[in-house]
Write an enzyme that holds these catalytic residues in place. Structure first.
Site, PDB file in Angstrom:
ATOM      1  N   HIS A   1       2.423   2.302  -4.053  1.00 38.84           N
ATOM      2  CA  HIS A   1       3.645   2.368  -4.853  1.00 38.84           C
ATOM      3  C   HIS A   1       4.312   0.998  -4.943  1.00 38.84           C
ATOM      4  O   HIS A   1       5.082   0.750  -5.880  1.00 38.84           O
ATOM      5  CB  HIS A   1       4.611   3.441  -4.317  1.00 38.84           C
ATOM      6  CG  HIS A   1       5.250   3.142  -3.002  1.00 38.84           C
ATOM      7  ND1 HIS A   1       4.718   3.547  -1.803  1.00 38.84           N
ATOM      8  CD2 HIS A   1       6.397   2.501  -2.688  1.00 38.84           C
ATOM      9  CE1 HIS A   1       5.516   3.182  -0.814  1.00 38.84           C
ATOM     10  NE2 HIS A   1       6.542   2.533  -1.325  1.00 38.84           N
TER      11      HIS A   1
ATOM     12  N   ASP B   1      -1.755   6.395  -1.585  1.00 39.16           N
ATOM     13  CA  ASP B   1      -0.708   5.373  -1.582  1.00 39.16           C
ATOM     14  C   ASP B   1      -1.243   4.087  -0.973  1.00 39.16           C
ATOM     15  O   ASP B   1      -0.810   3.647   0.091  1.00 39.16           O
ATOM     16  CB  ASP B   1       0.538   5.850  -0.838  1.00 39.16           C
ATOM     17  CG  ASP B   1       1.765   4.994  -1.167  1.00 39.16           C
ATOM     18  OD1 ASP B   1       1.633   4.051  -1.971  1.00 39.16           O
ATOM     19  OD2 ASP B   1       2.850   5.288  -0.624  1.00 39.16           O
TER      20      ASP B   1
ATOM     21  N   SER C   1       4.019   4.544   3.972  1.00 38.76           N
ATOM     22  CA  SER C   1       4.228   5.128   2.650  1.00 38.76           C
ATOM     23  C   SER C   1       5.675   5.558   2.440  1.00 38.76           C
ATOM     24  O   SER C   1       6.303   5.157   1.464  1.00 38.76           O
ATOM     25  CB  SER C   1       3.295   6.329   2.458  1.00 38.76           C
ATOM     26  OG  SER C   1       3.582   7.029   1.267  1.00 38.76           O
TER      27      SER C   1
ATOM     28  N   GLY D   1      12.470  -0.700   2.585  1.00 39.27           N
ATOM     29  CA  GLY D   1      12.116  -2.089   2.835  1.00 39.27           C
ATOM     30  C   GLY D   1      10.924  -2.226   3.749  1.00 39.27           C
ATOM     31  O   GLY D   1      10.346  -3.301   3.879  1.00 39.27           O
TER      32      GLY D   1
ATOM     33  N   SER E   1       8.042  -0.335   3.427  1.00 41.17           N
ATOM     34  CA  SER E   1       6.823   0.138   2.769  1.00 41.17           C
ATOM     35  C   SER E   1       5.706  -0.889   2.805  1.00 41.17           C
ATOM     36  O   SER E   1       5.920  -2.068   2.578  1.00 41.17           O
ATOM     37  CB  SER E   1       7.099   0.505   1.320  1.00 41.17           C
ATOM     38  OG  SER E   1       7.824   1.683   1.223  1.00 41.17           O
TER      39      SER E   1
END
Length: 368
Positions: free
Chosen positions: A226, A248, A343, A326, A328
């Protein structure tokens, strides 16, 4: 979850050292005192978390860290050897292997191998069928479905934010599946979280570096899909691929000239990542991210489907380690073993894409 930088774009650093899932500078790995594969700071974080969360002594916590890697390998070996006669397994409170079995004869074989055997009612196939049935119902945002081998059940987690006509159908289906399914009520939303390691920025967005990898002499970063779907050019290089939703994971070509295989611990030191493996329920883990930095916890469930607002992501790892926007893309690991890519998050939970799938998809290998 991806963190949007309000009103301004974070400036790219002129000199960046990418340390497995984090941007950091001048980091060297410190050997863990008496715990093979663990940097001192990582072992200290894990021991402190277990002592606080589980009420055990530091000595007992340290012994779990020394034990759990071999225990996880034992689980994998027994599962491969015994096939559909077992129904998953997990690590107990002491980090020892517990294998779910369907009959007494298999239980004896498990005990002869040095693991604990637990007789259960439902086979892996029965639980997989129940999970598939739940996932065939139209998706409801802010719900998740995952496997809990400790209770030999599929767990349907329903957030207080989950609403709509399909929720009634989902709960009705869960009831029809009987004791194969447990419904768990949680608070808050299930949201994407762009985390792990120090920040990477691009297009007004902040994520965290995942794992440094290479292919054919070129360095790459495997990160959250993402993140790489949302941003084409990062301060560390361009996005080269994205698989999201359903998966993801994504890929960034690292053009900084620096890509060591280590995770930033945010105190001037790092944890070397020397291998990767599947996560195991009950395994004590660590996470590094640019918002929450180094946090610890344990694996709660596997094969989790999370219904984010942006779409469903399947086969995730669920833990109780702290993660926030922040973070991810960051690293989930257990000592020197890489496990996953950050994720998203729920209320008291965090979700990770297994790293092995991303490595295979892009044909890259972890950097030494």
């Amino acid at each position: 979850m991806r963190k949007i930088v309000n009103g301004r774009r974070l400036a790219a650093r002129s000199a960046i050292t990418l340390v497995a899932g984090v941007l950091t500078a001048g980091i060297t790995a410190a050997p863990a005192a008496g715990i093979e594969g663990y940097a001192t700071e990582v072992a200290q974080s894990a021991i402190a978390d277990m002592s606080t969360r589980e009420g055990i002594s530091p000595a007992a916590a340290a012994e779990i860290l020394r034990t759990q890697d071999a225990s996880a390998r034992t689980l994998g070996q027994l599962s491969d050897r015994l096939g559909d006669r077992v129904a998953g397994g997990y690590l107990d409170a002491n980090g020892k292997p517990v294998v779910n079995v369907l009959d007494a004869a298999t239980a004896e074989q498990v005990r002869a191998s040095g693991a604990e055997a637990k007789l259960v009612r439902h086979s892996s196939q029965a639980l997989a069928s129940a999970q598939s049935t739940l996932e065939s119902v139209p998706a409801v945002t802010h719900t998740s479905v995952g496997l809990d081998p400790k209770t030999n059940q599929v767990v349907l987690s329903v957030s207080s934010a989950a609403k709509g006509g399909d929720l009634a159908a989902l709960l009705r289906t869960a009831r029809q599946l009987g004791d194969r399914v447990r419904v768990e009520r949680v608070t808050g939303e299930m949201t994407l979280a762009i985390l792990n390691g120090e920040a990477i920025t691009g297009g007004g967005t902040r994520c965290s570096v995942g794992f440094n990898t290479n292919k054919g002499g070129q360095n790459y970063i495997v990160d959250a899909g993402h993140c790489t779907r949302a941003v084409s050019q990062w301060n560390v290089g361009p996005s080269q691929g994205a698989s999201f939703p359903t998966n993801d994971y994504g890929l960034i070509r690292n053009t900084t000239g620096s890509a060591p295989g280590a995770v930033s611990l945010y105190n001037g030191s790092s944890q070397k990542i020397s291998s990767h493996a599947p996560a195991t329920v009950g395994q004590r883990i660590q996470k590094s991210g640019s918002t929450t930095r180094l946090t610890s916890g344990s694996v709660q469930r596997l094969n989790v489907t999370v219904n984010y607002s942006e779409g469903a992501v399947r086969e995730l790892i669920q833990t109780n380690a702290l993660a926030n926007p922040g973070d991810s893309g960051g690293c989930l690991f257990a000592g020197s073993v890489g496990l996953g890519i950050t994720s998203g998050k729920g209320s008291g939970t965090s979700y990770y894409q297994p790293v092995a799938e991303a490595l295979t998809a892009y044909g890259v290998t972890l950097n030494p």
